[in-house]
Scaffold this motif. Sequence first.
Motif, PDB file in Angstrom:
ATOM      1  N   THR A 187     -14.564 -11.114   6.101  1.00 43.12           N
ATOM      2  CA  THR A 187     -13.619  -9.697   5.940  1.00 43.12           C
ATOM      3  C   THR A 187     -12.347 -10.102   5.795  1.00 43.12           C
ATOM      4  O   THR A 187     -11.154  -9.502   5.909  1.00 43.12           O
ATOM      5  CB  THR A 187     -13.449  -9.630   7.981  1.00 43.12           C
ATOM      6  N   GLY A 188     -12.208 -11.034   4.789  1.00 41.86           N
ATOM      7  CA  GLY A 188     -10.753 -11.410   4.072  1.00 41.86           C
ATOM      8  C   GLY A 188     -10.543 -10.127   3.119  1.00 41.86           C
ATOM      9  O   GLY A 188     -11.342  -9.489   2.816  1.00 41.86           O
ATOM     10  N   ILE A 189      -9.267  -9.920   2.964  1.00 47.38           N
ATOM     11  CA  ILE A 189      -8.659  -9.014   2.267  1.00 47.38           C
ATOM     12  C   ILE A 189      -7.562  -9.519   1.273  1.00 47.38           C
ATOM     13  O   ILE A 189      -6.767 -10.209   1.910  1.00 47.38           O
ATOM     14  CB  ILE A 189      -7.984  -7.896   3.511  1.00 47.38           C
ATOM     15  N   ASP A 190      -7.652  -8.934   0.201  1.00 53.78           N
ATOM     16  CA  ASP A 190      -6.729  -9.232  -1.022  1.00 53.78           C
ATOM     17  C   ASP A 190      -5.484  -8.218  -0.829  1.00 53.78           C
ATOM     18  O   ASP A 190      -5.779  -7.142  -1.117  1.00 53.78           O
ATOM     19  CB  ASP A 190      -7.145  -9.342  -2.465  1.00 53.78           C
ATOM     20  N   PHE A 191      -4.256  -8.708  -0.254  1.00 55.08           N
ATOM     21  CA  PHE A 191      -3.228  -7.659   0.052  1.00 55.08           C
ATOM     22  C   PHE A 191      -2.103  -7.673  -1.616  1.00 55.08           C
ATOM     23  O   PHE A 191      -1.271  -7.078  -1.242  1.00 55.08           O
ATOM     24  CB  PHE A 191      -2.495  -8.051   1.018  1.00 55.08           C
ATOM     25  N   THR A 192      -2.697  -8.277  -2.512  1.00 58.56           N
ATOM     26  CA  THR A 192      -1.852  -8.366  -3.489  1.00 58.56           C
ATOM     27  C   THR A 192      -1.495  -7.018  -4.117  1.00 58.56           C
ATOM     28  O   THR A 192      -2.341  -5.933  -4.189  1.00 58.56           O
ATOM     29  CB  THR A 192      -2.568  -9.233  -4.851  1.00 58.56           C
ATOM     30  N   GLY A 193      -0.258  -6.809  -4.346  1.00 58.55           N
ATOM     31  CA  GLY A 193       0.313  -5.536  -4.962  1.00 58.55           C
ATOM     32  C   GLY A 193       0.596  -4.567  -3.855  1.00 58.55           C
ATOM     33  O   GLY A 193       1.294  -3.251  -4.041  1.00 58.55           O
ATOM     34  N   LYS A 194       0.152  -4.857  -2.483  1.00 58.70           N
ATOM     35  CA  LYS A 194       0.863  -3.803  -1.305  1.00 58.70           C
ATOM     36  C   LYS A 194       2.439  -4.036  -1.029  1.00 58.70           C
ATOM     37  O   LYS A 194       2.984  -5.094  -1.353  1.00 58.70           O
ATOM     38  CB  LYS A 194      -0.023  -4.215  -0.103  1.00 58.70           C
ATOM     39  N   ASP A 195       2.724  -2.956  -0.181  1.00 56.11           N
ATOM     40  CA  ASP A 195       4.151  -3.226   0.366  1.00 56.11           C
ATOM     41  C   ASP A 195       4.127  -4.487   1.228  1.00 56.11           C
ATOM     42  O   ASP A 195       3.214  -4.651   1.887  1.00 56.11           O
ATOM     43  CB  ASP A 195       4.436  -1.866   0.871  1.00 56.11           C
ATOM     44  N   PHE A 196       5.317  -4.944   1.401  1.00 58.10           N
ATOM     45  CA  PHE A 196       5.577  -6.061   2.103  1.00 58.10           C
ATOM     46  C   PHE A 196       5.364  -5.663   3.709  1.00 58.10           C
ATOM     47  O   PHE A 196       4.808  -6.459   4.588  1.00 58.10           O
ATOM     48  CB  PHE A 196       6.940  -6.674   1.821  1.00 58.10           C
ATOM     49  N   ASP A 197       5.823  -4.287   3.900  1.00 61.80           N
ATOM     50  CA  ASP A 197       5.480  -3.656   5.203  1.00 61.80           C
ATOM     51  C   ASP A 197       3.851  -3.856   5.704  1.00 61.80           C
ATOM     52  O   ASP A 197       3.903  -4.059   6.814  1.00 61.80           O
ATOM     53  CB  ASP A 197       5.767  -2.237   5.159  1.00 61.80           C
ATOM     54  N   GLU A 198       3.015  -3.972   4.795  1.00 70.77           N
ATOM     55  CA  GLU A 198       1.549  -4.213   5.162  1.00 70.77           C
ATOM     56  C   GLU A 198       1.359  -5.454   5.526  1.00 70.77           C
ATOM     57  O   GLU A 198       0.458  -6.038   6.415  1.00 70.77           O
ATOM     58  CB  GLU A 198       0.908  -3.647   4.017  1.00 70.77           C
TER      59      GLU A 198
ATOM     60  N   TRP B 212       8.596 -13.285  -3.675  1.00 66.33           N
ATOM     61  CA  TRP B 212       7.223 -12.978  -3.567  1.00 66.33           C
ATOM     62  C   TRP B 212       6.948 -11.961  -4.612  1.00 66.33           C
ATOM     63  O   TRP B 212       5.919 -11.824  -5.358  1.00 66.33           O
ATOM     64  CB  TRP B 212       7.015 -12.461  -2.029  1.00 66.33           C
ATOM     65  N   GLU B 213       7.684 -10.936  -4.811  1.00 66.83           N
ATOM     66  CA  GLU B 213       7.707 -10.023  -5.843  1.00 66.83           C
ATOM     67  C   GLU B 213       7.370 -10.682  -7.156  1.00 66.83           C
ATOM     68  O   GLU B 213       6.926 -10.284  -8.050  1.00 66.83           O
ATOM     69  CB  GLU B 213       8.914  -9.040  -5.624  1.00 66.83           C
ATOM     70  N   ALA B 214       8.602 -11.786  -7.497  1.00 65.65           N
ATOM     71  CA  ALA B 214       8.595 -12.164  -8.658  1.00 65.65           C
ATOM     72  C   ALA B 214       7.251 -12.934  -9.115  1.00 65.65           C
ATOM     73  O   ALA B 214       6.864 -12.980 -10.307  1.00 65.65           O
ATOM     74  CB  ALA B 214       9.726 -13.496  -8.723  1.00 65.65           C
ATOM     75  N   LEU B 215       6.638 -13.535  -8.058  1.00 69.54           N
ATOM     76  CA  LEU B 215       5.523 -13.896  -8.302  1.00 69.54           C
ATOM     77  C   LEU B 215       4.220 -13.082  -8.284  1.00 69.54           C
ATOM     78  O   LEU B 215       2.892 -13.693  -8.017  1.00 69.54           O
ATOM     79  CB  LEU B 215       5.005 -15.195  -7.252  1.00 69.54           C
ATOM     80  N   GLY B 216       4.347 -11.880  -8.379  1.00 67.51           N
ATOM     81  CA  GLY B 216       3.471 -10.727  -8.570  1.00 67.51           C
ATOM     82  C   GLY B 216       2.844 -10.284  -7.171  1.00 67.51           C
ATOM     83  O   GLY B 216       1.881  -9.685  -7.310  1.00 67.51           O
ATOM     84  N   LYS B 217       3.659 -10.227  -6.190  1.00 63.41           N
ATOM     85  CA  LYS B 217       3.273  -9.685  -4.786  1.00 63.41           C
ATOM     86  C   LYS B 217       1.882  -9.992  -4.441  1.00 63.41           C
ATOM     87  O   LYS B 217       1.011  -9.203  -3.907  1.00 63.41           O
ATOM     88  CB  LYS B 217       3.138  -7.985  -5.011  1.00 63.41           C
ATOM     89  N   GLN B 218       1.543 -11.386  -4.630  1.00 60.61           N
ATOM     90  CA  GLN B 218       0.321 -11.941  -4.267  1.00 60.61           C
ATOM     91  C   GLN B 218       0.399 -12.167  -2.748  1.00 60.61           C
ATOM     92  O   GLN B 218       1.137 -12.954  -2.251  1.00 60.61           O
ATOM     93  CB  GLN B 218      -0.067 -13.319  -4.904  1.00 60.61           C
ATOM     94  N   ALA B 219      -0.934 -12.106  -2.222  1.00 58.09           N
ATOM     95  CA  ALA B 219      -1.332 -12.131  -0.591  1.00 58.09           C
ATOM     96  C   ALA B 219      -2.611 -11.988  -0.320  1.00 58.09           C
ATOM     97  O   ALA B 219      -3.146 -11.126  -0.752  1.00 58.09           O
ATOM     98  CB  ALA B 219      -0.121 -11.310   0.203  1.00 58.09           C
ATOM     99  N   LEU B 220      -2.904 -12.944   0.626  1.00 55.31           N
ATOM    100  CA  LEU B 220      -4.381 -12.838   0.996  1.00 55.31           C
ATOM    101  C   LEU B 220      -4.385 -12.943   2.674  1.00 55.31           C
ATOM    102  O   LEU B 220      -3.400 -13.663   3.321  1.00 55.31           O
ATOM    103  CB  LEU B 220      -5.182 -14.101   0.548  1.00 55.31           C
ATOM    104  N   SER B 221      -5.240 -12.299   3.351  1.00 50.55           N
ATOM    105  CA  SER B 221      -5.265 -12.361   4.903  1.00 50.55           C
ATOM    106  C   SER B 221      -6.890 -11.808   5.056  1.00 50.55           C
ATOM    107  O   SER B 221      -7.892 -11.823   4.418  1.00 50.55           O
ATOM    108  CB  SER B 221      -4.254 -11.633   5.311  1.00 50.55           C
ATOM    109  N   TYR B 222      -6.864 -11.279   6.378  1.00 52.58           N
ATOM    110  CA  TYR B 222      -8.222 -10.972   6.913  1.00 52.58           C
ATOM    111  C   TYR B 222      -7.958 -10.037   8.118  1.00 52.58           C
ATOM    112  O   TYR B 222      -6.934  -9.883   8.656  1.00 52.58           O
ATOM    113  CB  TYR B 222      -9.077 -12.110   7.137  1.00 52.58           C
ATOM    114  N   ARG B 223      -9.139  -9.341   8.476  1.00 48.37           N
ATOM    115  CA  ARG B 223      -9.202  -8.740   9.583  1.00 48.37           C
ATOM    116  C   ARG B 223     -10.372  -9.080  10.390  1.00 48.37           C
ATOM    117  O   ARG B 223     -11.295  -9.733  10.020  1.00 48.37           O
ATOM    118  CB  ARG B 223      -9.333  -6.960   9.039  1.00 48.37           C
ATOM    119  N   VAL B 224     -10.549  -8.513  11.440  1.00 51.20           N
ATOM    120  CA  VAL B 224     -11.673  -8.950  12.549  1.00 51.20           C
ATOM    121  C   VAL B 224     -12.489  -7.696  12.730  1.00 51.20           C
ATOM    122  O   VAL B 224     -11.863  -6.728  13.007  1.00 51.20           O
ATOM    123  CB  VAL B 224     -11.349  -9.382  13.624  1.00 51.20           C
ATOM    124  N   ASP B 225     -13.824  -7.812  12.806  1.00 49.38           N
ATOM    125  CA  ASP B 225     -14.541  -6.547  12.670  1.00 49.38           C
ATOM    126  C   ASP B 225     -14.539  -5.901  14.157  1.00 49.38           C
ATOM    127  O   ASP B 225     -14.493  -6.885  14.906  1.00 49.38           O
ATOM    128  CB  ASP B 225     -16.154  -6.792  12.247  1.00 49.38           C
TER     129      ASP B 225
END
Length: 274
Positions: free
Chosen positions: A171-182, A261-274
């Motif tokens: 259930t991993g999610i690639d949050f790259t490019g999302k707003d920091f609020d997310e 974070w923005e300078a490095l391309g707004k890259q971020a990874l996380s996950y959710r739980v079903d």
Amino acid sequence: MLKTLKYIFATILVIGLVMTSAFFTLLLYLKITDQEFLIGSNPDDMRQSVAILTENKDDYNESDNVDQKKEKLESAFIDAPVVLQLPELYNGCEIATLTMMFNFYGIDKSKMDLLPELKQDPTPIEYNKDGSIRYWGNPNLGFVGDITGKKKGYGIYHTALFELLIKYIPTGIDFTGKDFDELEQQVSDGFPVLVWTTVSYTKPSEKQWMVWDSPLGPIRTTFQEHTVLLVGYDNDHVFINDPRKNQKGIKVDKKQFIESWEALGKQALSYRVD
């Protein structure tokens, strides 16, 4: 003659009883199914009533199945473990940070357990005459260079690291490019976020950037690249676990962190739980 009249009367009585019984049975059915019996209604009125009943039913089912998004807290903090990249992995901030996330999730793996599964780009480094890098690997394909620090190494980006994330957490999610609020919403909901930043958590200066050619074409990057685990925030700060520092919840100015974070391309990874 009298016998005939009695027979006719009895027949009419039976028919009446049957019809009465059928009528009350229909009323009972409509009551049970919560529908209306519209006596004297024309066909258009009937269709409209059925449409209203159907519309209400759909609204009810829809509201029952809506996944209500939690309200974001004004501040939040997650007590996630710290995993250090040193001494074994001088350039291994990404694998160490991913290990923090895995350990928090409940996966009993060390950074050295995961290392053989880390995707690599084995492209050898080539230099220009002035000593600058002419050609090398691309971190979007896999880890570039030597992760131990015995030779020159760089790192790995979200696209390649995501493959290892979903291998253990589907259930991993690639949050790259999302707003920091997310990203903050993730933390508010109890999920830490692996974030690309810099070693100083500040935006790199112009002289700290460089360009080299790679299997995917030219790439502009910086050796200030770093990853940390975002574990908290408030109005003015973020809180991170840095694989270079044995401390939970390091407090960092939010504005400067977001800029890095923005300078490095707004890259971020996380996950959710079903």
